[in-house]
Design a protein around this motif. Sequence first.
Motif, short mmCIF file in Angstrom:
data_model
loop_
_atom_site.label_atom_id
_atom_site.label_comp_id
_atom_site.label_asym_id
_atom_site.label_seq_id
_atom_site.Cartn_x
_atom_site.Cartn_y
_atom_site.Cartn_z
N ALA A 30 0.81 -1.22 0.00
CA ALA A 30 0.00 0.00 0.00
C ALA A 30 0.84 1.26 0.00
N THR A 31 2.16 1.12 0.10
CA THR A 31 3.05 2.29 0.11
C THR A 31 2.85 3.09 -1.18
N GLY A 32 2.65 4.39 -1.05
CA GLY A 32 2.44 5.24 -2.20
C GLY A 32 1.01 5.34 -2.64
N HIS A 33 0.13 4.52 -2.08
CA HIS A 33 -1.28 4.57 -2.45
C HIS A 33 -2.12 5.30 -1.40
N LEU A 34 -1.52 5.57 -0.25
CA LEU A 34 -2.20 6.30 0.82
C LEU A 34 -1.32 7.46 1.25
N ARG A 35 -1.94 8.56 1.63
CA ARG A 35 -1.15 9.69 2.14
C ARG A 35 -0.47 9.33 3.44
N ASP A 36 -1.18 8.56 4.28
CA ASP A 36 -0.62 8.12 5.55
C ASP A 36 -0.95 6.64 5.74
N PRO A 37 -0.10 5.75 5.23
CA PRO A 37 -0.42 4.32 5.30
C PRO A 37 -0.43 3.74 6.70
N ASP A 38 0.00 4.52 7.70
CA ASP A 38 -0.05 4.02 9.08
C ASP A 38 -1.47 3.71 9.53
N ILE A 39 -2.47 4.24 8.83
CA ILE A 39 -3.85 3.93 9.18
C ILE A 39 -4.11 2.43 9.12
N LEU A 40 -3.40 1.72 8.26
CA LEU A 40 -3.64 0.28 8.11
C LEU A 40 -3.26 -0.50 9.37
N PRO A 41 -2.02 -0.40 9.87
CA PRO A 41 -1.73 -1.10 11.13
C PRO A 41 -2.49 -0.56 12.32
N VAL A 42 -2.84 0.72 12.29
CA VAL A 42 -3.66 1.28 13.39
C VAL A 42 -5.00 0.57 13.46
N LEU A 43 -5.53 0.18 12.32
CA LEU A 43 -6.82 -0.51 12.28
C LEU A 43 -6.69 -2.03 12.41
N PHE A 44 -5.74 -2.60 11.68
CA PHE A 44 -5.78 -4.04 11.43
C PHE A 44 -4.67 -4.86 12.09
N ALA A 45 -3.78 -4.22 12.86
CA ALA A 45 -2.71 -5.00 13.50
C ALA A 45 -2.45 -4.57 14.94
N ALA A 46 -2.07 -3.31 15.14
CA ALA A 46 -1.61 -2.86 16.45
C ALA A 46 -2.63 -3.04 17.57
N PRO A 47 -3.92 -2.75 17.38
CA PRO A 47 -4.83 -2.90 18.52
C PRO A 47 -4.97 -4.35 18.99
N TYR A 48 -4.85 -5.29 18.09
CA TYR A 48 -4.93 -6.70 18.48
C TYR A 48 -3.74 -7.08 19.36
N ALA A 49 -2.56 -6.57 18.98
CA ALA A 49 -1.36 -6.86 19.76
C ALA A 49 -1.45 -6.24 21.15
N GLU A 50 -2.14 -5.12 21.27
CA GLU A 50 -2.27 -4.50 22.59
C GLU A 50 -3.40 -5.11 23.40
N PHE A 51 -4.55 -5.34 22.78
CA PHE A 51 -5.72 -5.81 23.53
C PHE A 51 -5.59 -7.27 23.95
#
Length: 205
Positions: A30-51
Amino acid sequence: MSTLIRPYRPADLDDLHDICIRTGLVGRDATGHLRDPDILPVLFAAPYAEFDPGLVFVADNGRRVIGYVVCAADSAAHYAELRARWLPRYAERFPAPAGPPADLDEVFADLLHHAERMLVPEIADDYPAHLHIDLLPEGQRQGLGRRLMHTLFDALRERGVPGVHLNMSRENTDAAAFYDRIGFTELPLTEDRDDSIACLGYRLD
């Protein structure tokens, strides 16, 4: 060196972040296809690792993590926690669009602010858990996805979870073939939903 499937460690978070972005556009980078691709792990990876890090497993090739599976055992509880604990951290960085989403960045920002839309109430009893799995290209077609899935399935069975589901873009034909081989089946949903997204389920009992 053989690739090890092991439980998640906090030091793996950067690798999860990287993998999520590099596989986040229907399985492609997704690099280059989003202005801020960090939205992807914020939604689909990081919260699972924390919760619930006990339901996160990684494929470690001895140099770095090249794949992962993340899961929430109770989808309704996960989305409620996302709104209560997670959204306040990121709402300013990823504001909700003022109107209908105009591009991919706004689509994902809108989903962050309304993640409960991903909940499928009609399957909640039979398939309460949901997952996301991603592997970098160098980790694909080696059986790692199957090993990650079955490691997760064993962990869910230990908790007495009866079934797990996922949402998949119908464009991702490679993923569809993989899930079919694992034993996922498409769930018939009665309410109106985006026809481009399939909901697949796997029974654990």
